[in-house]
Design a protein around this motif. Structure first.
Motif, PDB file in Angstrom:
ATOM      1  N   HIS A 150     -17.965  81.586   9.441  1.00  0.00           N
ATOM      2  CA  HIS A 150     -17.404  80.262   9.291  1.00  0.00           C
ATOM      3  C   HIS A 150     -17.014  80.453   7.676  1.00  0.00           C
ATOM      4  N   LYS A 151     -17.550  81.134   6.996  1.00  0.00           N
ATOM      5  CA  LYS A 151     -17.093  81.500   5.511  1.00  0.00           C
ATOM      6  C   LYS A 151     -15.720  82.116   5.457  1.00  0.00           C
ATOM      7  N   SER A 152     -15.497  83.034   6.300  1.00  0.00           N
ATOM      8  CA  SER A 152     -14.382  83.686   6.331  1.00  0.00           C
ATOM      9  C   SER A 152     -13.363  82.870   6.811  1.00  0.00           C
ATOM     10  N   VAL A 153     -13.306  81.833   7.586  1.00  0.00           N
ATOM     11  CA  VAL A 153     -12.363  80.735   8.053  1.00  0.00           C
ATOM     12  C   VAL A 153     -11.908  79.862   6.780  1.00  0.00           C
ATOM     13  N   LEU A 154     -13.386  79.401   6.249  1.00  0.00           N
ATOM     14  CA  LEU A 154     -13.082  78.320   5.196  1.00  0.00           C
ATOM     15  C   LEU A 154     -12.158  78.908   3.926  1.00  0.00           C
ATOM     16  N   GLU A 155     -12.641  80.147   3.655  1.00  0.00           N
ATOM     17  CA  GLU A 155     -11.784  80.885   2.243  1.00  0.00           C
ATOM     18  C   GLU A 155     -10.411  80.761   2.834  1.00  0.00           C
ATOM     19  N   ARG A 156      -9.999  80.563   3.826  1.00  0.00           N
ATOM     20  CA  ARG A 156      -8.367  80.740   4.043  1.00  0.00           C
ATOM     21  C   ARG A 156      -7.890  79.301   4.309  1.00  0.00           C
ATOM     22  N   LEU A 157      -8.675  78.219   3.902  1.00  0.00           N
ATOM     23  CA  LEU A 157      -8.308  76.967   3.900  1.00  0.00           C
ATOM     24  C   LEU A 157      -7.968  76.249   2.415  1.00  0.00           C
ATOM     25  N   GLN A 158      -7.926  77.082   1.432  1.00  0.00           N
ATOM     26  CA  GLN A 158      -8.006  76.516   0.241  1.00  0.00           C
ATOM     27  C   GLN A 158      -6.626  75.685  -0.057  1.00  0.00           C
ATOM     28  N   ARG A 159      -5.778  76.005   0.589  1.00  0.00           N
ATOM     29  CA  ARG A 159      -4.415  75.099   0.239  1.00  0.00           C
ATOM     30  C   ARG A 159      -4.499  73.533   0.750  1.00  0.00           C
ATOM     31  N   PHE A 160      -5.483  73.270   1.476  1.00  0.00           N
ATOM     32  CA  PHE A 160      -5.631  71.921   1.748  1.00  0.00           C
ATOM     33  C   PHE A 160      -6.616  71.099   0.785  1.00  0.00           C
ATOM     34  N   ASP A 161      -6.071  69.693   0.606  1.00  0.00           N
ATOM     35  CA  ASP A 161      -6.879  69.058  -0.731  1.00  0.00           C
ATOM     36  C   ASP A 161      -8.347  68.870  -0.230  1.00  0.00           C
ATOM     37  N   ARG A 162      -8.512  68.721   1.088  1.00  0.00           N
ATOM     38  CA  ARG A 162      -9.863  68.455   1.582  1.00  0.00           C
ATOM     39  C   ARG A 162      -9.996  69.451   2.734  1.00  0.00           C
ATOM     40  N   VAL A 163     -11.329  69.797   3.137  1.00  0.00           N
ATOM     41  CA  VAL A 163     -11.731  70.550   4.165  1.00  0.00           C
ATOM     42  C   VAL A 163     -12.852  69.856   4.559  1.00  0.00           C
ATOM     43  N   LEU A 164     -13.212  69.229   5.740  1.00  0.00           N
ATOM     44  CA  LEU A 164     -14.179  68.566   6.170  1.00  0.00           C
ATOM     45  C   LEU A 164     -14.661  69.489   7.213  1.00  0.00           C
ATOM     46  N   LEU A 165     -16.110  69.806   6.892  1.00  0.00           N
ATOM     47  CA  LEU A 165     -16.888  70.637   7.868  1.00  0.00           C
ATOM     48  C   LEU A 165     -17.780  69.376   8.513  1.00  0.00           C
ATOM     49  N   LEU A 166     -17.535  69.539   9.907  1.00  0.00           N
ATOM     50  CA  LEU A 166     -17.788  68.507  10.850  1.00  0.00           C
ATOM     51  C   LEU A 166     -18.943  69.119  11.855  1.00  0.00           C
ATOM     52  N   PRO A 167     -20.299  69.094  11.528  1.00  0.00           N
ATOM     53  CA  PRO A 167     -21.100  69.541  12.586  1.00  0.00           C
ATOM     54  C   PRO A 167     -21.120  68.613  13.984  1.00  0.00           C
ATOM     55  N   SER A 168     -21.263  69.278  15.090  1.00  0.00           N
ATOM     56  CA  SER A 168     -21.438  68.575  16.599  1.00  0.00           C
ATOM     57  C   SER A 168     -22.232  67.763  16.392  1.00  0.00           C
ATOM     58  N   TYR A 169     -22.338  66.571  16.485  1.00  0.00           N
ATOM     59  CA  TYR A 169     -23.476  65.622  16.709  1.00  0.00           C
ATOM     60  C   TYR A 169     -24.200  66.157  18.267  1.00  0.00           C
ATOM     61  N   ALA A 170     -23.238  65.685  19.204  1.00  0.00           N
ATOM     62  CA  ALA A 170     -23.697  66.152  20.623  1.00  0.00           C
ATOM     63  C   ALA A 170     -22.548  67.010  20.947  1.00  0.00           C
ATOM     64  N   HIS A 171     -22.922  68.150  21.514  1.00  0.00           N
ATOM     65  CA  HIS A 171     -21.989  69.061  21.735  1.00  0.00           C
ATOM     66  C   HIS A 171     -21.274  68.660  23.259  1.00  0.00           C
ATOM     67  N   ALA A 172     -19.957  68.531  23.315  1.00  0.00           N
ATOM     68  CA  ALA A 172     -19.383  68.468  24.565  1.00  0.00           C
ATOM     69  C   ALA A 172     -19.655  69.228  25.865  1.00  0.00           C
ATOM     70  N   TRP A 173     -20.047  70.499  25.461  1.00  0.00           N
ATOM     71  CA  TRP A 173     -20.336  71.500  26.688  1.00  0.00           C
ATOM     72  C   TRP A 173     -21.707  71.706  26.697  1.00  0.00           C
TER      73      TRP A 173
END
Length: 178
Positions: free
Chosen positions: A16-39
């Motif tokens: 997850h960290k390796s993905v987030l490090e590449r999102l620094q250009r965004f003003d905000r990055v919302l980490l959205l844990p699944s509440y009830a998983h669709a699958w």
């Protein structure tokens, strides 16, 4: 600009960290844990995963990251919440936001199964962002269940929290996930 990174975060990993490090250009990055998983994925308790995500964010020290409990706010019982519903709700709450939905490799390959996937593509940006570190939540859970070290699989605070194994419920059979 807001990036929306939904995941089970079951628990958060260095992948997850390796993905987030590449999102620094965004003003905000919302980490959205699944509440009830669709699958129907079995996950540790939602509040516990949110605590882990908060600790993960603190460890990463990336100022644009924030935990979003939007799925919990939208939840009706244990009904899964779709990406389309989440993005629609966010756009309603922040009408002038330019939203980008961030997909990891598993979700990218399954994107055609997402509810209203054609509408998602029409209304919002999609960013496929595979991890550059091949460490998954499954690795963490397997190591915890097998009483092996996890310090090399997640951030220091999350590893310490997960070492308190009585607080988190992990099952012997873990499903593949991110």
């Amino acid at each position: 600009t807001i990036a929306v990174f939904g995941s089970a975060f079951n628990p958060p990993s260095l992948g997850h960290k390796s993905v987030l490090e590449r999102l620094q250009r965004f003003d905000r990055v919302l980490l959205l844990p699944s509440y009830a998983h669709a699958w129907g994925k079995v996950m540790i308790d939602y509040d516990a995963r949110c605590e882990l995500v908060d600790a993960f964010i603190d460890d990463l020290n990336q100022p644009n990251l924030e935990l979003s409990r939007l799925e919990q706010e939208m939840a009706v019982g244990n009904e899964p919440i779709t990406t389309y519903a989440v993005l629609s709700k966010l756009q309603q709450q922040i009408p002038d936001a330019e939203l980008t939905f961030v997909l990891g490799p598993d979700n990218f390959l399954n994107f055609a199964k997402f509810f209203n996937c054609q509408e998602i593509v029409k209304k919002w940006q999609i960013l496929a962002c595979p991890e550059t570190v091949s460490i998954r939540s499954t690795n963490l859970r397997d190591n915890i269940v097998n009483k092996r070290s996890i310090s090399h699989l997640t951030t220091p605070t999350v590893a310490r929290m997960l070492d308190d194994r009585t607080r988190y419920c992990f099952h012997e059979t873990s499903t593949k996930d991110h």
